[in-house]
Write a protein that holds these residues in place. Structure first.
Motif, PDB file in Angstrom:
ATOM      1  N   GLU A  50       0.835  -1.204   0.000  1.00  0.00           N
ATOM      2  CA  GLU A  50       0.000   0.000   0.000  1.00  0.00           C
ATOM      3  C   GLU A  50       0.867   1.249   0.000  1.00  0.00           C
ATOM      4  O   GLU A  50       0.526   2.245  -0.622  1.00  0.00           O
ATOM      5  CB  GLU A  50      -0.947  -0.009   1.189  1.00  0.00           C
ATOM      6  CG  GLU A  50      -2.072  -1.003   1.023  1.00  0.00           C
ATOM      7  CD  GLU A  50      -2.949  -1.123   2.254  1.00  0.00           C
ATOM      8  OE1 GLU A  50      -2.615  -0.535   3.311  1.00  0.00           O
ATOM      9  OE2 GLU A  50      -3.975  -1.818   2.155  1.00  0.00           O
ATOM     10  N   GLY A  51       1.998   1.212   0.685  1.00  0.00           N
ATOM     11  CA  GLY A  51       2.939   2.328   0.658  1.00  0.00           C
ATOM     12  C   GLY A  51       3.479   2.546  -0.738  1.00  0.00           C
ATOM     13  O   GLY A  51       3.696   3.671  -1.164  1.00  0.00           O
ATOM     14  N   HIS A  52       3.681   1.440  -1.479  1.00  0.00           N
ATOM     15  CA  HIS A  52       4.149   1.535  -2.860  1.00  0.00           C
ATOM     16  C   HIS A  52       3.150   2.320  -3.698  1.00  0.00           C
ATOM     17  O   HIS A  52       3.540   3.117  -4.552  1.00  0.00           O
ATOM     18  CB  HIS A  52       4.346   0.144  -3.448  1.00  0.00           C
ATOM     19  CG  HIS A  52       4.671   0.159  -4.909  1.00  0.00           C
ATOM     20  ND1 HIS A  52       5.888   0.581  -5.387  1.00  0.00           N
ATOM     21  CD2 HIS A  52       3.936  -0.182  -5.987  1.00  0.00           C
ATOM     22  CE1 HIS A  52       5.887   0.494  -6.717  1.00  0.00           C
ATOM     23  NE2 HIS A  52       4.720   0.034  -7.097  1.00  0.00           N
ATOM     24  N   ASN A  53       1.876   2.119  -3.458  1.00  0.00           N
ATOM     25  CA  ASN A  53       0.845   2.832  -4.210  1.00  0.00           C
ATOM     26  C   ASN A  53       0.881   4.328  -3.937  1.00  0.00           C
ATOM     27  O   ASN A  53       0.343   5.113  -4.708  1.00  0.00           O
ATOM     28  CB  ASN A  53      -0.541   2.274  -3.886  1.00  0.00           C
ATOM     29  CG  ASN A  53      -0.720   0.867  -4.435  1.00  0.00           C
ATOM     30  OD1 ASN A  53      -0.050   0.489  -5.396  1.00  0.00           O
ATOM     31  ND2 ASN A  53      -1.595   0.106  -3.818  1.00  0.00           N
ATOM     32  N   ARG A  54       1.504   4.743  -2.842  1.00  0.00           N
ATOM     33  CA  ARG A  54       1.654   6.170  -2.534  1.00  0.00           C
ATOM     34  C   ARG A  54       2.978   6.715  -3.045  1.00  0.00           C
ATOM     35  O   ARG A  54       3.378   7.811  -2.694  1.00  0.00           O
ATOM     36  CB  ARG A  54       1.529   6.378  -1.026  1.00  0.00           C
ATOM     37  CG  ARG A  54       0.130   6.140  -0.502  1.00  0.00           C
ATOM     38  CD  ARG A  54      -0.004   6.602   0.941  1.00  0.00           C
ATOM     39  NE  ARG A  54       0.934   5.937   1.826  1.00  0.00           N
ATOM     40  CZ  ARG A  54       0.655   4.899   2.591  1.00  0.00           C
ATOM     41  NH1 ARG A  54      -0.545   4.364   2.569  1.00  0.00           N
ATOM     42  NH2 ARG A  54       1.581   4.377   3.377  1.00  0.00           N
ATOM     43  N   GLY A  55       3.690   5.924  -3.840  1.00  0.00           N
ATOM     44  CA  GLY A  55       4.930   6.398  -4.430  1.00  0.00           C
ATOM     45  C   GLY A  55       6.193   5.940  -3.738  1.00  0.00           C
ATOM     46  O   GLY A  55       7.280   6.347  -4.113  1.00  0.00           O
ATOM     47  N   TYR A  56       6.078   5.126  -2.705  1.00  0.00           N
ATOM     48  CA  TYR A  56       7.263   4.612  -2.016  1.00  0.00           C
ATOM     49  C   TYR A  56       7.697   3.305  -2.650  1.00  0.00           C
ATOM     50  O   TYR A  56       6.889   2.523  -3.094  1.00  0.00           O
ATOM     51  CB  TYR A  56       6.975   4.390  -0.526  1.00  0.00           C
ATOM     52  CG  TYR A  56       6.543   5.634   0.188  1.00  0.00           C
ATOM     53  CD1 TYR A  56       7.465   6.639   0.470  1.00  0.00           C
ATOM     54  CD2 TYR A  56       5.237   5.806   0.580  1.00  0.00           C
ATOM     55  CE1 TYR A  56       7.074   7.780   1.121  1.00  0.00           C
ATOM     56  CE2 TYR A  56       4.834   6.960   1.239  1.00  0.00           C
ATOM     57  CZ  TYR A  56       5.752   7.943   1.503  1.00  0.00           C
ATOM     58  OH  TYR A  56       5.368   9.082   2.150  1.00  0.00           O
ATOM     59  N   GLU A  57       8.981   3.084  -2.674  1.00  0.00           N
ATOM     60  CA  GLU A  57       9.538   1.824  -3.185  1.00  0.00           C
ATOM     61  C   GLU A  57      10.193   1.100  -2.022  1.00  0.00           C
ATOM     62  O   GLU A  57      10.630   1.724  -1.088  1.00  0.00           O
ATOM     63  CB  GLU A  57      10.590   2.109  -4.268  1.00  0.00           C
ATOM     64  CG  GLU A  57      10.042   2.736  -5.515  1.00  0.00           C
ATOM     65  CD  GLU A  57       9.275   1.770  -6.409  1.00  0.00           C
ATOM     66  OE1 GLU A  57       9.381   0.542  -6.212  1.00  0.00           O
ATOM     67  OE2 GLU A  57       8.581   2.239  -7.295  1.00  0.00           O
ATOM     68  N   PRO A  58      10.351  -0.155  -2.063  1.00  0.00           N
ATOM     69  CA  PRO A  58       9.861  -1.107  -3.058  1.00  0.00           C
ATOM     70  C   PRO A  58       8.527  -1.698  -2.640  1.00  0.00           C
ATOM     71  O   PRO A  58       8.110  -1.557  -1.492  1.00  0.00           O
ATOM     72  CB  PRO A  58      10.943  -2.189  -3.037  1.00  0.00           C
ATOM     73  CG  PRO A  58      11.372  -2.218  -1.608  1.00  0.00           C
ATOM     74  CD  PRO A  58      11.289  -0.784  -1.136  1.00  0.00           C
ATOM     75  N   ALA A  59       7.873  -2.361  -3.555  1.00  0.00           N
ATOM     76  CA  ALA A  59       6.664  -3.126  -3.264  1.00  0.00           C
ATOM     77  C   ALA A  59       6.990  -4.591  -3.479  1.00  0.00           C
ATOM     78  O   ALA A  59       7.881  -4.935  -4.260  1.00  0.00           O
ATOM     79  CB  ALA A  59       5.516  -2.697  -4.168  1.00  0.00           C
ATOM     80  N   VAL A  60       6.272  -5.437  -2.803  1.00  0.00           N
ATOM     81  CA  VAL A  60       6.482  -6.877  -2.923  1.00  0.00           C
ATOM     82  C   VAL A  60       5.697  -7.384  -4.121  1.00  0.00           C
ATOM     83  O   VAL A  60       4.510  -7.095  -4.263  1.00  0.00           O
ATOM     84  CB  VAL A  60       6.039  -7.598  -1.636  1.00  0.00           C
ATOM     85  CG1 VAL A  60       6.147  -9.098  -1.788  1.00  0.00           C
ATOM     86  CG2 VAL A  60       6.872  -7.117  -0.457  1.00  0.00           C
ATOM     87  N   LEU A  61       6.382  -8.125  -4.985  1.00  0.00           N
ATOM     88  CA  LEU A  61       5.703  -8.716  -6.130  1.00  0.00           C
ATOM     89  C   LEU A  61       4.879  -9.925  -5.685  1.00  0.00           C
ATOM     90  O   LEU A  61       5.351 -10.728  -4.884  1.00  0.00           O
ATOM     91  CB  LEU A  61       6.719  -9.179  -7.180  1.00  0.00           C
ATOM     92  CG  LEU A  61       7.447  -8.091  -7.938  1.00  0.00           C
ATOM     93  CD1 LEU A  61       8.527  -8.710  -8.823  1.00  0.00           C
ATOM     94  CD2 LEU A  61       6.485  -7.282  -8.779  1.00  0.00           C
ATOM     95  N   PRO A  62       3.663 -10.053  -6.186  1.00  0.00           N
ATOM     96  CA  PRO A  62       2.891 -11.238  -5.840  1.00  0.00           C
ATOM     97  C   PRO A  62       3.351 -12.437  -6.656  1.00  0.00           C
ATOM     98  O   PRO A  62       3.845 -12.246  -7.763  1.00  0.00           O
ATOM     99  CB  PRO A  62       1.455 -10.847  -6.197  1.00  0.00           C
ATOM    100  CG  PRO A  62       1.574  -9.714  -7.171  1.00  0.00           C
ATOM    101  CD  PRO A  62       2.914  -9.067  -6.938  1.00  0.00           C
ATOM    102  N   PRO A  63       3.201 -13.618  -6.173  1.00  0.00           N
ATOM    103  CA  PRO A  63       2.734 -13.935  -4.823  1.00  0.00           C
ATOM    104  C   PRO A  63       3.921 -14.099  -3.882  1.00  0.00           C
ATOM    105  O   PRO A  63       4.892 -14.769  -4.219  1.00  0.00           O
ATOM    106  CB  PRO A  63       2.042 -15.277  -5.016  1.00  0.00           C
ATOM    107  CG  PRO A  63       2.831 -15.939  -6.103  1.00  0.00           C
ATOM    108  CD  PRO A  63       3.304 -14.821  -7.004  1.00  0.00           C
TER     109      PRO A  63
END
Length: 76
Positions: A50-63
């Motif tokens: 959800e933080g990634h959606n606000r412009g923060y990196e990194p996001a966890v790739l599913p799954p």
């Protein structure tokens, strides 16, 4: 050795959108404790994404792979 007395282990393998890769494990005395930790770990991964959606990196790739395994049998 302390870890030899812990019958359950939570394992994880994660990849991020920036190419990072991480894995690890934590030992637990009961299946219930392992499953509770797995649930909290999942909640943390949602918060990171959800933080990634606000412009923060990194996001966890599913799954993300997160499992609780009984040490003696190798089964959930």
């Amino acid at each position: 050795m302390l870890f030899a007395t812990m019958p359950y282990v939570m394992l994880w393998l994660l990849m991020t959108t920036t190419g990072g890769l991480t894995s690890g494990s934590v030992d637990f005395p009961t299946k219930e404790a392992c499953e509770a930790a797995k649930s909290q770990f999942g909640a943390m991964l949602v918060a990171v994404s959800e933080g990634h959606n606000r412009g923060y990196e990194p996001a966890v790739l599913p799954p993300p792979e997160v499992r609780c395994i009984q040490r003696t049998t190798g089964k959930p």
